[in-house]
Motif scaffolding. Structure first.
Motif, PDB file in Angstrom:
ATOM      1  N   ILE A  68       0.872  -1.058  -0.073  1.00  0.00           N
ATOM      2  CA  ILE A  68      -0.486  -0.154  -0.297  1.00  0.00           C
ATOM      3  C   ILE A  68       0.424   0.708  -0.032  1.00  0.00           C
ATOM      4  N   ALA A  69       1.750   0.846   1.129  1.00  0.00           N
ATOM      5  CA  ALA A  69       2.174   2.940   1.262  1.00  0.00           C
ATOM      6  C   ALA A  69       3.534   2.609  -0.414  1.00  0.00           C
ATOM      7  N   THR A  70       4.302   1.497  -1.209  1.00  0.00           N
ATOM      8  CA  THR A  70       4.601   1.860  -2.212  1.00  0.00           C
ATOM      9  C   THR A  70       3.955   2.116  -3.355  1.00  0.00           C
ATOM     10  N   LEU A  71       1.810   1.743  -3.470  1.00  0.00           N
ATOM     11  CA  LEU A  71       1.151   2.173  -4.391  1.00  0.00           C
ATOM     12  C   LEU A  71       0.961   3.852  -4.306  1.00  0.00           C
ATOM     13  N   VAL A  72       0.915   3.906  -2.948  1.00  0.00           N
ATOM     14  CA  VAL A  72       0.805   5.484  -2.635  1.00  0.00           C
ATOM     15  C   VAL A  72       2.206   6.265  -3.167  1.00  0.00           C
ATOM     16  N   VAL A  73       3.292   6.268  -2.572  1.00  0.00           N
ATOM     17  CA  VAL A  73       4.273   6.712  -3.140  1.00  0.00           C
ATOM     18  C   VAL A  73       3.906   7.070  -4.473  1.00  0.00           C
ATOM     19  N   ALA A  74       3.708   6.049  -5.214  1.00  0.00           N
ATOM     20  CA  ALA A  74       3.881   5.589  -6.936  1.00  0.00           C
ATOM     21  C   ALA A  74       2.356   6.518  -7.133  1.00  0.00           C
ATOM     22  N   LEU A  75       1.852   6.996  -7.429  1.00  0.00           N
ATOM     23  CA  LEU A  75       0.558   8.452  -7.136  1.00  0.00           C
ATOM     24  C   LEU A  75       0.802   8.871  -7.217  1.00  0.00           C
ATOM     25  N   ALA A  76       1.468   9.404  -5.705  1.00  0.00           N
ATOM     26  CA  ALA A  76       1.872  10.889  -5.859  1.00  0.00           C
ATOM     27  C   ALA A  76       2.425  11.406  -7.094  1.00  0.00           C
ATOM     28  N   LEU A  77       3.875  10.420  -7.015  1.00  0.00           N
ATOM     29  CA  LEU A  77       4.527  11.507  -7.822  1.00  0.00           C
ATOM     30  C   LEU A  77       3.537  10.795  -9.736  1.00  0.00           C
ATOM     31  N   ALA A  78       2.410  10.103  -9.594  1.00  0.00           N
ATOM     32  CA  ALA A  78       1.611  10.585 -10.371  1.00  0.00           C
ATOM     33  C   ALA A  78       1.439  12.086 -11.000  1.00  0.00           C
ATOM     34  N   VAL A  79       0.929  11.970  -9.741  1.00  0.00           N
ATOM     35  CA  VAL A  79      -0.354  13.664  -9.618  1.00  0.00           C
ATOM     36  C   VAL A  79       1.232  14.445 -10.065  1.00  0.00           C
ATOM     37  N   VAL A  80       2.187  14.106  -9.307  1.00  0.00           N
ATOM     38  CA  VAL A  80       3.214  15.379  -9.836  1.00  0.00           C
ATOM     39  C   VAL A  80       3.514  15.071 -11.250  1.00  0.00           C
ATOM     40  N   GLY A  81       4.128  14.528 -12.035  1.00  0.00           N
ATOM     41  CA  GLY A  81       3.960  14.252 -13.124  1.00  0.00           C
ATOM     42  C   GLY A  81       2.519  14.280 -14.223  1.00  0.00           C
ATOM     43  N   GLY A  82       1.954  14.795 -13.654  1.00  0.00           N
ATOM     44  CA  GLY A  82       0.398  14.765 -14.368  1.00  0.00           C
ATOM     45  C   GLY A  82       0.132  16.622 -13.888  1.00  0.00           C
ATOM     46  N   TYR A  83       0.540  17.198 -13.295  1.00  0.00           N
ATOM     47  CA  TYR A  83       0.761  18.833 -13.077  1.00  0.00           C
ATOM     48  C   TYR A  83       1.829  19.055 -14.413  1.00  0.00           C
ATOM     49  N   GLY A  84       2.746  18.234 -14.304  1.00  0.00           N
ATOM     50  CA  GLY A  84       3.959  18.613 -15.371  1.00  0.00           C
ATOM     51  C   GLY A  84       3.340  18.674 -16.917  1.00  0.00           C
ATOM     52  N   PHE A  85       2.841  17.832 -16.812  1.00  0.00           N
ATOM     53  CA  PHE A  85       1.682  17.304 -18.578  1.00  0.00           C
ATOM     54  C   PHE A  85       1.282  19.109 -18.733  1.00  0.00           C
TER      55      PHE A  85
END
Length: 842
Positions: free
Chosen positions: A442-459
């Motif tokens: 769960i912790a791994t997935l939360v970190v991955a999703l958080a980074l994805a949100v940052v990447g989405g903002y970068g988009f």
């Protein structure tokens, strides 16, 4: 799928020689068509309203003449002095003595042959009883300039001032324009004419310290050729991949078998590279068959599509690695060549089939792009990947079986050596990553999703851009001249923005709206003006000139029609009669701005001199659209166009279509995997789980692009297809191996076994692909270098998502799905089993 794979393996095992002959014959056929490939300029493969307007303007009004811009520079001093005057006079004389002198207008029709920033001084020298030798100081030139402008129209003074880099201060550079009547010439002849002129003026004798540089867009594109660099990149990628393949295929030889291992490694490398070359030939031939000369489904090859062979090399090589590795593993276990191939095809072949299908779907989503050459790019890439898949499952194993049959008869197949581990470090390191999935999913997935949100903002922060000079090598000398024009002269004098007016033009409402809108266009910052009107050719300017150029009879006739001093008309004016009268009285002046169509209606054109450049083209297009918006109420459409606007439109189309392309690509790939896993293991949700990490890869890669300043371009816009092509094979191999091990192991041990057995193989595959695409980062062509970086980002993130994120997702899915857990004894026995998969096996 298994039936199809079974048919392929049956054909290969029973008739390997016939399979090889068939593949070679098809390669020869595709090669014959590949030789007919036609490569066009990128702008010829663009289709949007701005391009359509250019085509319509060319058809109705003919092609205009062309202009060559000559930059005269006097570093450290004002160019409006004696040295500058000597230089402009020398340039004009060289132009008039050049081989294209007969193409230079004589100025009688209002179009000057040569126009310089010292046009006033030059005119005064011609008219006044004074010679160049009588001038002693720079101030004399300034006096002459003033004197010449006193006798010339105000428009000439405005134009000459616009030809200075800094008219309000010390201008170290100025422009000399040489106009050429090239309407009847072909594009190749125009390039030759420009080259002859530039060579003549650059050879002119000018004062010491003065530089003269010629420029035109036809000349810039004519002298640039990216073919050699693409060939060099392909060769380097091919060579590096050969070395990586040799490393991946090499196994530790047993005593006395070193020669056999060397031969086998060399042959496997050669067969793999041959298969890739065959796939490229198939792709090229398929592109011709699908192109305008045959099926007409895609466009011609462009500079953008020259990168596709490198994509085929980078993506297709993994197929050979995975299939060959599993075949070797089965062979090392004592199986015959035929039996080993059948097993390899039915196991690895399934994963490769899914990877091919999703990759092809990803690239084919570019068909929906409004940018035509992106659609062509996607189809070609899909054809290349599909060809790689088919050739890998036919030609490659057929050749290997023939060789191994002969080796078995001679007893030289090194089965013992093939069973050794070429690299124990990678599987061991990869196995340790399973701790995240077993202890903290769960912790791994939360970190991955958080980074994805940052990447989405970068988009959302990514810039979309397309430049006509993107594919010009940076060492091209005239590119420096272009940059100088952009920096010192806002793009130079050569930027012309045309507006196509179509519809019910012959009404008082439309005429008045057109006159008013063109007058308002002169208030825009990026539109140059002359005598209060936009500088260029347009209906109000021509009507005013017609008044001055004809006798009083025309003025009387126009007065009878009720044409006001502001060139507007009353509500009951017969505008059709007005246009007919003007066309008859001044045909030469009216022809460039107003023509009658076949149905008796009228089409108008305006050609305005603008200084927006590529950076301001989108804003200029929006401003012009706002200025001409009232014409819509009179049933008239106004379409601005220029090379800069076309580029801006392409960039906007890329940005607008990117989300659609992402949604289509991910949706189609997800549907395919859902159907597959729903049919094969009755777990359709597993398709979503398998593809979810690829969505993360996209988000992370977009974020990295934003962080490193890489924009969305026609090349990097293929990221959705690339991410799917790179990420899906990785995730499929992980999911398939997990399901295989989960039949006999508990969840934790299955995750560890998957990471240990597949993770190391994925690292080897990733390195191979990264080497192939990493070569692009060394390209001097910015788009290719950017694609190299973006692809390396995507490969790295795909590897991370596959060995870190997907196992965590599988752990959560397995827990929620209630999959059966193996007995502890079975788990212990299976865990103790050695991981003998060589690098490259999945």
């Amino acid at each position: 799928m298994l039936t199809f794979l079974g048919l392929l393996s049956a054909a290969v095992t029973r008739r390997p020689a016939l399979v090889i002959i068939a593949v070679v014959a098809l390669t020869a056929v595709f090669g014959g068509f590949a030789g007919q490939a036609v490569t066009v300029d990128d702008d010829a493969a663009i289709d949007n309203p701005a391009v359509q307007a250019q085509d319509e303007l060319s058809e109705r009004f003919g092609d205009e003449g062309s202009v060559v811009q000559i930059i005269v520079s006097t570093p450290g001093q004002d160019v409006r002095g004696l040295d500058g005057l000597d230089a402009t006079l020398a340039v004009a004389e060289a132009a008039e003595d050049s081989p294209v002198a007969d193409l230079i207008p004589d100025g009688q029709g209002g179009q000057p042959g040569v126009l310089s920033f010292l046009a006033g001084a030059e005119a005064a020298l011609e008219q006044a009883p004074i010679e160049r030798g009588d001038l002693d100081a720079d101030a004399d030139v300034a006096d002459l300039q003033t004197q010449g402008f006193e006798e010339a129209p105000d428009q000439l003074a405005d134009q000459a001032e616009d030809l200075l880099s800094d008219p309000e201060a010390t201008s170290e550079s100025g422009l000399v324009l040489v106009f050429l009547d090239t309407e009847e010439l072909t594009s190749e002849e125009v390039e030759q004419a420009h080259l002859a002129l530039v060579e003549a003026v650059e050879a002119a004798e000018v004062p010491d310290g003065v530089t003269v540089e010629g420029f035109s867009f036809p000349l810039l594109f004519a002298e640039s050729d990216i073919g050699p660099e693409v060939g060099q990149l392909f060769g380097i990628a091919f060579g590096l991949i050969m070395l990586v393949l040799a490393t991946v295929y090499w196994v530790r030889p047993e005593s006395g078998s070193r020669a056999a291992i060397v031969r086998r490694t060399a042959v496997d490398v050669a067969l793999t590279l041959t298969a890739i070359l065959f796939a490229i030939v198939w792709m090229q031939g398929a592109g011709v068959l699908l192109g305008p000369d045959y099926a007409g489904l895609i466009g011609y090859f462009t500079q953008q599509t020259q990168i596709v062979p490198i994509l085929v090399v980078g993506l297709g090589v993994d197929y050979a690695i995975h299939l060959n590795a599993r075949y070797r593993d089965e062979l090392a276990g004592g199986g015959s060549a035929a039996a080993s191939l059948v097993t390899a095809t039915r196991t690895v072949g399934v994963a490769l089939s899914l990877a091919t299908a999703t990759t092809v779907v990803g690239f084919l989503t570019n068909i929906a792009s409004p940018v035509e050459f992106l659609a062509t790019f996607g189809v070609l890439a899909a054809a290349g990947i599909l060809a790689s898949f088919l050739i890998t499952l036919t030609f490659l194993p057929a050749a290997r079986i023939i060789l191994d049959h002969r080796g078995d008869r001679r007893g030289v197949v090194p089965r013992g050596s093939l069973a050794t581990q070429p690299a124990r470090l990678l599987p061991e390191l990869a196995g340790r990553t399973a701790v995240l999935a077993t202890r903290a999913p769960i912790a791994t997935l939360v970190v991955a999703l958080a980074l994805a949100v940052v990447g989405g903002y970068g988009f959302t922060q990514l810039e979309s851009r397309f430049s006509v000079t993107d594919f010009i090598p940076p060492d091209e000398p005239r590119l420096d001249t272009f940059d100088l024009l952009a920096e010192e002269f806002d793009g130079g004098f050569g930027e012309t923005t045309e507006i196509l007016f179509e519809g019910e033009l012959a009404t008082p409402e439309a005429h008045n709206a057109l006159v008013t809108a063109l007058d308002d266009a002169g208030d825009l910052d990026a539109v140059a003006t002359a005598e209060g009107l936009p500088d260029g050719e347009h209906l109000p300017a021509v009507i005013g000139a017609a008044f001055a150029a004809t006798d009083g009879a025309l003025a009387q006739d126009l007065g009878d029609i009720d044409l006001g001093d502001d060139l507007t008309v009353s509500d009951d004016t017969d505008v059709d009669e007005l246009y007919a009268l003007l066309t008859d009285a001044a045909p030469d002046q009216m022809e460039p701005v107003l023509v009658e169509d076949d149905e008796g209606g009228w089409t108008a054109r305006a050609a305005l001199r603008t200084t927006a450049g590529e950076e301001g083209a989108a804003a200029l297009r929006a401003d012009l659209a706002e200025v001409f918006a009232p014409l819509a109420d009179a049933d008239v459409t106004a379409t601005p166009t220029s090379e800069e606007i076309v580029s801006a439109q392409v960039a906007a189309d890329i940005e607008d279509s990117q989300l659609v392309a992402l949604a289509i690509a991910l949706g189609a790939a997800t549907l395919l995997l859902v159907v597959h896993f729903g049919i094969t293991v009755r777990r359709p949700l597993l398709g979503v789980v398998t593809l979810a990490p690829v969505a993360l890869v996209l988000a992370w890669t977009f974020g990295m692009m934003a962080w490193t300043g890489i924009p969305l371009t026609p090349v990097t816009a293929t990221l959705a297809a690339l991410a799917i092509g790179i990420g899906v094979p990785f995730t499929i191999h992980v999911t398939v191996r997990f399901l295989e091990l989960r039949r006999t192991l508990d969840r934790s041990e299955a995750l560890r076994g998957t990471a240990r057995r597949t993770g190391g193989a994925l690292v080897g595959s990733a390195l191979t692909t990264m080497v192939g695409f990493g070569v692009l980062t060394t390209s001097t062509l910015v788009p290719f270098a950017q694609l190299g970086f973006v692809t390396v980002y995507a490969i790295g993130f795909a590897l991370i998502a596959s060995i870190l994120v997907l196992p965590s997702l599988l752990a959560v899915w397995d827990r929620l799905s209630g999959a059966p857990v193996a007995e502890p004894a079975e788990a212990e026995a299976a865990t103790d089993a050695p991981a003998t998969a060589p690098v490259g096996q999945s």
